[in-house]
Design a protein around this motif. Structure first.
Motif, PDB file in Angstrom:
ATOM      1  N   GLN A   4       0.873  -1.186   0.000  1.00 40.48           N
ATOM      2  CA  GLN A   4       0.000   0.000   0.000  1.00 40.48           C
ATOM      3  C   GLN A   4       0.905   1.229   0.000  1.00 40.48           C
ATOM      4  O   GLN A   4       1.621   1.469   0.972  1.00 40.48           O
ATOM      5  CB  GLN A   4      -0.874   0.015   1.263  1.00 40.48           C
ATOM      6  N   TYR A   5       0.850   1.990  -1.088  1.00 42.54           N
ATOM      7  CA  TYR A   5       1.657   3.218  -1.164  1.00 42.54           C
ATOM      8  C   TYR A   5       0.949   4.320  -0.393  1.00 42.54           C
ATOM      9  O   TYR A   5      -0.203   4.646  -0.669  1.00 42.54           O
ATOM     10  CB  TYR A   5       1.881   3.610  -2.624  1.00 42.54           C
ATOM     11  N   LYS A   6       1.641   4.889   0.583  1.00 43.50           N
ATOM     12  CA  LYS A   6       0.986   5.842   1.479  1.00 43.50           C
ATOM     13  C   LYS A   6       0.652   7.175   0.810  1.00 43.50           C
ATOM     14  O   LYS A   6      -0.205   7.903   1.284  1.00 43.50           O
ATOM     15  CB  LYS A   6       1.840   6.078   2.723  1.00 43.50           C
ATOM     16  N   GLN A   8      -0.482   7.368  -2.424  1.00 41.51           N
ATOM     17  CA  GLN A   8      -1.174   7.012  -3.670  1.00 41.51           C
ATOM     18  C   GLN A   8      -2.202   8.074  -4.078  1.00 41.51           C
ATOM     19  O   GLN A   8      -2.321   8.410  -5.246  1.00 41.51           O
ATOM     20  CB  GLN A   8      -1.851   5.647  -3.543  1.00 41.51           C
ATOM     21  N   LYS A   9      -2.926   8.600  -3.113  1.00 41.77           N
ATOM     22  CA  LYS A   9      -3.935   9.624  -3.437  1.00 41.77           C
ATOM     23  C   LYS A   9      -3.274  10.876  -3.983  1.00 41.77           C
ATOM     24  O   LYS A   9      -3.780  11.489  -4.930  1.00 41.77           O
ATOM     25  CB  LYS A   9      -4.783   9.961  -2.208  1.00 41.77           C
ATOM     26  N   LEU A  11      -0.343  10.948  -5.522  1.00 40.84           N
ATOM     27  CA  LEU A  11       0.153  10.589  -6.847  1.00 40.84           C
ATOM     28  C   LEU A  11      -0.974  10.642  -7.877  1.00 40.84           C
ATOM     29  O   LEU A  11      -0.802  11.196  -8.971  1.00 40.84           O
ATOM     30  CB  LEU A  11       0.795   9.201  -6.833  1.00 40.84           C
ATOM     31  N   THR A  12      -2.125  10.120  -7.526  1.00 42.55           N
ATOM     32  CA  THR A  12      -3.277  10.143  -8.426  1.00 42.55           C
ATOM     33  C   THR A  12      -3.679  11.584  -8.732  1.00 42.55           C
ATOM     34  O   THR A  12      -3.954  11.926  -9.889  1.00 42.55           O
ATOM     35  CB  THR A  12      -4.465   9.381  -7.804  1.00 42.55           C
ATOM     36  N   GLU A  15      -1.101  13.101 -11.044  1.00 41.38           N
ATOM     37  CA  GLU A  15      -1.276  12.591 -12.409  1.00 41.38           C
ATOM     38  C   GLU A  15      -2.449  13.277 -13.097  1.00 41.38           C
ATOM     39  O   GLU A  15      -2.373  13.609 -14.282  1.00 41.38           O
ATOM     40  CB  GLU A  15      -1.482  11.070 -12.383  1.00 41.38           C
ATOM     41  N   TYR A 111       6.889  11.624  -7.200  1.00 42.34           N
ATOM     42  CA  TYR A 111       6.035  10.697  -6.446  1.00 42.34           C
ATOM     43  C   TYR A 111       6.163   9.267  -6.971  1.00 42.34           C
ATOM     44  O   TYR A 111       6.074   8.315  -6.194  1.00 42.34           O
ATOM     45  CB  TYR A 111       4.579  11.175  -6.447  1.00 42.34           C
ATOM     46  N   GLU A 112       6.377   9.117  -8.269  1.00 42.96           N
ATOM     47  CA  GLU A 112       6.588   7.770  -8.808  1.00 42.96           C
ATOM     48  C   GLU A 112       7.897   7.191  -8.285  1.00 42.96           C
ATOM     49  O   GLU A 112       7.975   6.000  -7.961  1.00 42.96           O
ATOM     50  CB  GLU A 112       6.586   7.802 -10.335  1.00 42.96           C
ATOM     51  N   LYS A 115       7.351   6.156  -4.785  1.00 37.48           N
ATOM     52  CA  LYS A 115       6.589   4.909  -4.767  1.00 37.48           C
ATOM     53  C   LYS A 115       7.500   3.726  -5.060  1.00 37.48           C
ATOM     54  O   LYS A 115       7.424   2.686  -4.392  1.00 37.48           O
ATOM     55  CB  LYS A 115       5.449   4.969  -5.797  1.00 37.48           C
ATOM     56  N   TYR A 119       8.275   0.753  -2.543  1.00 34.06           N
ATOM     57  CA  TYR A 119       8.009  -0.636  -2.908  1.00 34.06           C
ATOM     58  C   TYR A 119       9.253  -1.498  -2.708  1.00 34.06           C
ATOM     59  O   TYR A 119       9.156  -2.630  -2.211  1.00 34.06           O
ATOM     60  CB  TYR A 119       7.522  -0.719  -4.362  1.00 34.06           C
TER      61      TYR A 119
END
Length: 148
Positions: A4-6, A8-9, A11-12, A15, A111-112, A115, A119
């Motif tokens: 779970q990438y903390k 992610q929201k 990053l979305t 994007e 952010y990528e 991530k 990971y």
């Protein structure tokens, strides 16, 4: 246990912002292209009219027609000046949106990368945990068999 990438929201969101920036940049490129083509058309009209007028002058032309052509060329020059201003403005807008797009791309890449690093750290912890579990399992088997 899954990764779970903390962020992610975030990053979305970044994007989505990048996609919006790309769309706005593409629209500004279209506006610049349209303004530049309009300017080119006006310059071409002026050039053609001046060439036609010089040909007509060689054949003989009335003063009224000369005045008419000069008035038309004068109006074309005013239109050309206005179109040049629009092209400059469109170019500046396009360049500004291009910079915003670059900044958005950089943000997304940051952010990528975070991530990816997160990971990799997750996978290292997972592998370490798995190795510890295997070691513990091997020790238990060794002790239950009596340690030969």
């Amino acid at each position: 246990m899954s990764f779970q990438y903390k962020f992610q929201k975030i990053l979305t969101l970044k994007e989505r912002e990048k996609d919006e920036s790309l769309h706005i940049y593409q629209e500004s490129v279209k506006k610049f292209t349209a303004a530049a083509e309009h300017l080119y058309d006006l310059l071409k009209k002026k050039e053609d009219l001046e060439q036609f007028q010089s040909e007509e002058l060689a054949n003989g032309l009335s003063v009224d027609k000369i005045r008419h052509y000069q008035y038309f060329i004068s109006n074309l020059e005013k239109s050309i000046e206005h179109a040049q201003g629009l092209v400059i403005h469109a170019r500046n807008t396009m360049n500004w949106h291009e910079e915003k797009l670059k900044e958005s791309n950089i943000e997304v890449k940051k952010y990528e990368k975070l991530k990816e690093n997160s990971y990799q750290a997750y996978m290292e912890v997972l592998n370490r945990t798995e190795n510890l579990n295997l070691d513990e399992f091997s020790q238990r088997q060794y002790f239950f068999r009596g340690g030969s």
